[in-house]
Enzyme design. Structure first.
Site, short mmCIF file in Angstrom:
data_model
loop_
_atom_site.label_atom_id
_atom_site.label_comp_id
_atom_site.label_asym_id
_atom_site.label_seq_id
_atom_site.Cartn_x
_atom_site.Cartn_y
_atom_site.Cartn_z
N LYS A 67 0.83 -1.32 0.16
CA LYS A 67 0.01 -0.17 0.05
C LYS A 67 0.96 1.25 -0.11
CE LYS A 67 -2.43 1.58 3.56
NZ LYS A 67 -3.62 1.81 4.60
N HIS A 137 -12.93 10.80 11.19
CA HIS A 137 -13.17 9.95 9.92
C HIS A 137 -13.20 8.77 10.35
CE1 HIS A 137 -13.59 8.76 5.92
NE2 HIS A 137 -12.64 8.20 5.95
#
Ligand code: NAD
Length: 321
Positions: A67, A137
């Site tokens: 990633k 978030h």
């Protein structure tokens, strides 16, 4: 090569899929068949950005990849998410790039699933009150995933910026549960399970706040220097993590290790406790702490699921690469 853009991800993976993937992965990591490579993280000296790679290989699932991404603080002003990431999967037999997958939603889902797996295996069966520290978030994903692990009756929350608690409140409401904004003292006294998912460089929850029997999933500390809970709590708790090497350097347990309150041997890979109940909670009065530091293999596991589903549902874009 398959491409799955960010805007297709939500339809291709559920929180349950992510939970199952994390549970399986943590077992593979504990058994040594899956391992993470050293993390690269750099301040690149442009746009105030932090950029890096998390990568690894799961020899059983044949998941190889990385990633890539980081944090661009100016993105919000441009209408973009500050955290940006993309997952790249490679064929373990040939090294050819197999897939490129949007990694933003996947990061939130895999992080929430990791804490939910820990809660599922470590919290008391009769847990009724779910507490959350943090309202950013990630908090919404954390709450949704953890609410599925027990028959919770109430959600309570604390955040440095209390106005942001409308986010966890709306998730509780979505689940048909009452939500209360509380002090840290009340949070510790009432919550049976506590998720910490803030961005803090000093302890928020103190030793005196935590009662016997509590399970904590500490998810916000993913960098050297960050901290969410008092190091002293670790001394009287059973300790678990996704990866010990990360936990003691950039995770929550860096602090009790640095203060010589615990040693590496006191920390159990969560995958071991998943396989052997004797290594998990053994008494209703145990305090259990999961330090979820976030590893590259988590991203590869959920991205692989998305690719499989995209192919099966005919929504994958395939290019000759
Ligand atoms: P966010 O910026 O949306 O929210 C940050 C939260 O921390 C907010 O609730 C904010 O009010 C609070 N906060 C800010 N400064 C604080 C301080 N000094 N003390 C206490 N609270 C403070 O961030 P997010 O995307 O929700 O991420 C939350 C944390 O989780 C971050 O630290 C992030 O790096 C970490 N994270 C960890 C993983 C993992 O795998 N473990 C994955 C993704 C994010």
């Amino acid at each position: 090569m398959i491409i799955v853009p960010e805007n297709k991800i939500a339809d291709l993976i559920t929180a349950t899929d992510a939970f199952d993937a994390m549970e399986k992965l943590f077992v593979s990591m504990a058994n040594g068949t899956a391992y993470n490579f050293p993390v690269i993280r750099e301040a690149i000296g442009h746009a105030d950005a932090l950029y890096g790679f998390k990568s690894g290989f799961d020899r059983e699932a044949l998941q190889l990849g990385l990633k890539s991404g980081g944090y661009w603080p100016g993105n919000a002003a441009k209408g973009l998410t500050n955290h940006q990431s993309t997952v790249f999967l490679f064929d373990a037999d040939t090294g050819k790039c197999k897939a490129v997958i949007g990694g933003n939603l996947l990061t939130a889902l895999r992080t929430a699933a990791a804490s939910a797996v820990a809660t599922a295996h470590l919290a008391r069966a009769d847990s009724q009150v779910l507490g959350i520290v943090g309202a950013g978030h990630q908090s919404a994903f954390q709450l949704r995933a953890n609410l599925a692990t027990r028959n919770f009756k109430k959600v309570i929350g604390w955040n440095l910026h209390p106005e942001k608690l409308s986010r966890p409140a709306s998730i509780a409401e979505e689940a048909g549960l009452p939500f209360e904004s509380v002090s840290l003292e009340t949070l510790g006294a009432q919550a049976d399970v506590i998720i910490t998912i803030a961005s803090s460089f000093k302890p928020i929850l103190l030793d005196l706040h935590i009662k016997a029997g509590t399970h904590l999933s500490c998810m916000g500390t993913d960098t050297t220097g960050k901290q969410e809970i008092d190091a002293q709590i670790a001394k009287r708790a059973k300790l678990y993590t996704d990866e010990i090497a990360q936990s003691i350097t950039l995770g929550e347990f860096q602090h009790p290790i640095n203060e010589k309150l615990i040693s590496n041997d006191d920390i159990c890979p969560i995958g071991k406790a998943i396989q052997d109940k004797k290594l998990a909670r053994t008494s209703d009065s145990d305090i259990t702490i999961f330090d979820g530091t976030g590893v590259g293999l988590q991203d590869l596991a959920v991205a692989s699921q998305v690719v499989e589903k995209a192919i099966a549902n005919n929504v994958a874009t395939e290019i000759d690469f």
